[in-house]
Design a protein around this motif. Structure first.
Motif: not given
Ligand code: BGP
Length: 468
Positions: A346, A374, A163, A438, A116-117, A296, A422, A436, A159-160, A432, A19
């Motif tokens: 959200w 996060e 998700s 953060y 992470h994804f 998170n 985050w 978006k 991570n997550e 997104n 990211q």
């Protein structure tokens, strides 16, 4: 505000390799599951992101200037092993050594995730976490990193987990875009837990120093309105999204109450889970060996019972009110009129963070120290021009209320040792894109110039006055 934080309380900014780094095609990096997918989709690209690959010194110095004493980073698997396995790519290895050195030299402690994804494309096409061979490759990659990056003291495996499983196989907004493929989702959850457990066991068995844990995003589920049917729906979603993963992580077994609800969900969807011999022993062994837990937290869901066919729409544009989610035999997400929402629908509900902290620490005795890894607000920040402060009051409110919730839980005995916002700087968001935002620091994605947001100044004051 109660000033009862220790001096070493962690105030961090969070990032993820894919990211922020950009530079997806340079220095021998291999493709992830995202590169061709995003190209095909044609909405936005992972380059340049925040060009952190080149600009990390600037972001680390900004972190230091604005009171942050830690940063969350992830290593991109395909910078180290372009295909996921085989011979390491020295240029990638060198990059992370330089990055970690810069963090450490500036007193910004790195907390590093291994995944992470961003699974390697080769392994993704071969089943991603559903293929057990890929679990072996990940364990090898982790072992390589522990040995190579001995300057790192704080590790997270994945991570997550939810998700990934949820976005890939239920919500359909991550590749391979399956909708309500419940068997694959639950299998991915289990397999990811197994990956994590195997890596934790390796870390401890080999006597690596430092700390290891994993990161779960916790999304509390509240019935709305509060009726017995809706309460049951909320319990089903909670089991599928939260409890199954927490049981697996910290108890090394899926509690009968959890499995009763999960099985109900599986049955309603003709789905099944395969647990192979030895899996539960692996989870059990790892369950007492996590040094800390990264939580998170963004939002809760409000749920009503639902038994119709599954269907969903994802709000990936910031057009308020365009999301919907109905999961057969689980529940449907409903709007609670008393709770404000973001442009991406959200729910904004700081008490959910307090509820999760209290519940986790009460229920999972093996979950010791917690870091909020996060938390933050996706917002359409308004650019004012070079050198002009960006006024993001809603983000300040959001963080303030959530830190307040953290402090309340801490004052009641929950061992929370840090808070990572985050995100550190504006970044590319998986589903997104670039609108978006953060970050504490604004990124002009055309020029890569950083601007300071009001929230960064506020955050510095927070970090300076609390815990000092
Ligand atoms: C978490 C992820 C992050 C980040 C964040 C915000 O789930 O760990 O990678 O993206 O959520 O989500 P989004 O970008 O979808 O708004």
């Amino acid at each position: 505000r109660v000033k009862s934080l220790p001096k070493n309380f962690v105030w961090g900014g969070a990032t993820a390799a894919y990211q922020v780094e950009g530079a997806t095609k340079v220095d021998g990096k291999g493709k992830t599951m995202w590169d061709d997918y995003l190209k095909q989709q044609g909405r936005f690209a992972p380059d340049p992101a925040s060009d952190f690959y080149h600009l990390y010194p600037e972001d680390i110095i900004l972190s230091k200037m604005y009171g942050l004493n830690a940063i969350r980073l992830s290593i991109s698997w395909t910078r180290i092993f372009p295909e996921g396995y085989g011979k390491p790519n020295q240029t990638g290895v060198d990059y992370y050594h330089r990055l970690f050195k810069c963090c450490i030299d500036n007193g910004v402690t790195p907390y590093v995730s291994l995944h992470h994804f961003d699974s390697p494309k080769t392994l993704f096409e071969d089943g991603d976490w559903l293929n057990r061979k890929n679990i072996d490759y990940f364990v090898d990659y982790a072992d390589f990193c522990f040995k190579e990056f001995s300057e790192i003291e704080n590790w997270f495996t994945i991570n997550e987990l939810i998700s990934l499983a949820f976005s890939q196989y239920i919500q359909g907004n991550f590749p391979p875009n399956h909708h309500f493929d419940v068997s694959n989702a639950i299998q991915a959850e289990h397999n990811e837990l197994l990956v994590h457990a195997r890596v934790v066991n390796l870390f401890k068995d080999k006597g690596y120093t430092g700390r290891i844990g994993l990161i779960h995003v916790l999304q509390p589920v509240y019935p709305y309105p509060n009726t017995p049917e809706n309460t049951h729906a909320a319990q089903c979603e909670d089991a599928f999204m939260n409890t199954f993963l927490l049981d697996g992580t910290f108890k090394g077994e899926y509690e009968p109450d959890t499995m009763k609800l999960v099985n109900e969900v599986l049955k309603a969807n003709d789905a099944h889970l395969t647990i192979e011999p030895g899996d539960m022993e692996t989870l059990k062994k790892a369950s007492t060996r996590n040094d800390y837990f990264g939580m998170n937290y963004y939002q809760p869901s409000f749920v009503a019972a639902y038994n119709g066919e599954s269907t969903n729409t994802f709000n990936g544009t910031g057009e308020k009110g365009t999301s919907s989610f109905k999961f057969k035999g689980v529940g449907q997400h409903v709007k609670n009129p008393e709770i404000p929402t973001t442009d991406w629908d959200w729910n904004i509900y700081p008490k959910g963070l307090y509820d999760m902290l209290k519940w986790v620490s009460k229920t999972y005795k093996n979950c010791k120290t917690i870091y909020i890894t996060e938390n933050g607000l996706g917002y359409k920040d308004e650019y004012k021009g070079i050198g002009e402060e960006i006024d993001d009051e809603p983000r300040i409110d959001f963080i303030d209320q959530h830190v307040e919730a953290l402090l309340k839980a801490r004052n009641e005995g929950v061992d929370v040792q840090g808070y990572f916002v985050w995100s550190l700087q504006d970044q590319f968001s998986w589903a997104n894109g670039y609108n978006k935002r953060y970050g504490l620091f604004y990124v002009n994605f055309d020029t890569q110039a950083r601007e300071i947001k009001k929230s960064a100044k506020w955050f510095k004051e927070l970090a300076d006055t609390m815990g000092s």
